[in-house]
Design an enzyme around this catalytic site. Structure first.
Site, short mmCIF file in Angstrom:
data_model
loop_
_atom_site.label_atom_id
_atom_site.label_comp_id
_atom_site.label_asym_id
_atom_site.label_seq_id
_atom_site.Cartn_x
_atom_site.Cartn_y
_atom_site.Cartn_z
N SER A 1 -6.79 108.11 115.42
CA SER A 1 -5.70 108.17 114.45
C SER A 1 -4.84 106.93 114.65
O SER A 1 -4.88 106.30 115.72
CB SER A 1 -4.85 109.42 114.72
N TYR B 1 -0.34 115.62 120.05
CA TYR B 1 -1.33 115.02 119.15
C TYR B 1 -1.49 113.54 119.49
O TYR B 1 -2.60 113.05 119.66
CB TYR B 1 -0.88 115.21 117.69
#
Ligand code: NAP
Length: 265
Positions: free
Chosen positions: A141, A154
């Site tokens: 990401s 995350y």
């Protein structure tokens, strides 16, 4: 590699979003896909949306059930054949404060996003190294390069992927194993719907930045181009991906700006 015609491509998290779109893109390129995730009905639908559906295989898998992975990898090699490309894509989002998020939730997110990527990757990469060829694609990401508020675990799970997969590349490059790390920006999927809140409940709706994000099939076609070129790392998305460069070249400015990012859940 010019095309993935007749190559075996195993994708985790193939039941929706980016994984499903990658399956369609690889299938359109002639690959034979193995589609893994927990939701078998959704995997069946994705299989039917791929070119030549009967060539692709649905293989139910929970990436956080590490003890099942050895047997699953064995079945893939016995029943389908050697894996040419493994895409570790399964993931879960987070909406919660670093202090408020319970340790059990921290562990759950790390189990899916980090160890759930490492576990199949180490088993398959070992076989690729024995055979002298193969490619591992890690879906990280933009948050694997920059950290933002309310996404601490995350971000940590995605940063951890870079650490592990960079080492894997360095260790196995002379044994024919290539590693590509893909960092998506905002892509239109239901990632935020299933994102975990501080107490482990789900956020439940698609966040505006994902609603206005890049179409998943457009993302998948761009990712496939980078994967085909065996790029070491690629960032794909809208303007948000430039935050990585701001952080790299102007870290003080980035740290000032990022304080105001997002709202406390
Ligand atoms: N969308 C974005 O803007 C964005 C941005 C950056 C990075 N990413 C990354 O892209 C990847 C795919 O996310 P997405 O956006 O496509 O979200 P998504 O539509 O919610 O897909 C997540 C996928 O992960 C699977 N999954 C979740 N827990 C799993 C488990 N325990 N075992 C096996 N599979 C599991 C889900 O399948 P089942 O529920 O059927 O198991 C689903 O197929 C994730 O790693 C995410 O972090 C997404």
């Amino acid at each position: 590699m010019k095309s993935y015609s007749d190559r075996v491509v195993w994708i985790t998290g193939a039941s929706s979003g980016i994984g499903a779109a990658l399956a369609r893109a690889f299938a359109a390129d002639g690959a034979r896909c193995i589609l893994s995730a927990r939701n078998v009905d959704a995997l069946g639908q994705v299989r039917r949306s791929c070119r030549e559906p009967d060539r692709h295989v649905v293989l139910p898998m929970d990436v956080s059930r590490f003890d099942s992975h050895g047997e699953l990898v064995g079945r893939v090699y016995d029943e389908v054949g050697p894996v040419d490309v493994l895409v570790v894509n399964s993931g879960v989002g987070q909406h919660g404060g670093a202090v408020e998020t319970e340790l059990d939730i921290v562990r759950r997110i790390m189990d899916v996003n980090f160890i759930g990527a490492v576990s199949p990757a180490r088993l398959v990469a070992a076989r690729m190294a024995e055979r002298g060829s193969g490619q591992v694609v890690a879906i990280s990401s933009v948050n694997g390069r920059i950290s933002v508020p309310w996404r601490s675990t995350y971000c940590a799970s995605k940063h951890a992927m870079h650490g592990w997969f960079e080492s894997l590349r360095a260790e196995l490059s002379d044994r024919g194993v290539r590693v590509t790390i893909v960092c998506p920006g905002y892509i239109r999927t239901s990632i935020s719907k299933h994102a975990l809140l501080a107490d482990g409940s789900e956020f439940g709706s698609v966040a505006p930045q994902h609603l206005s994000g890049m179409d998943a099939d457009v993302f998948a076609r761009r990712a496939l181009r980078a994967i085909r070129r065996q790029r070491a790392e690629v960032h794909i998305g809208g303007p948000e991906k430039w935050a990585i460069q701001v952080f790299r070249f102007a870290p003080l400015l980035f740290r000032l700006l990022v304080r105001g990012y997002g709202r406390k859940p």
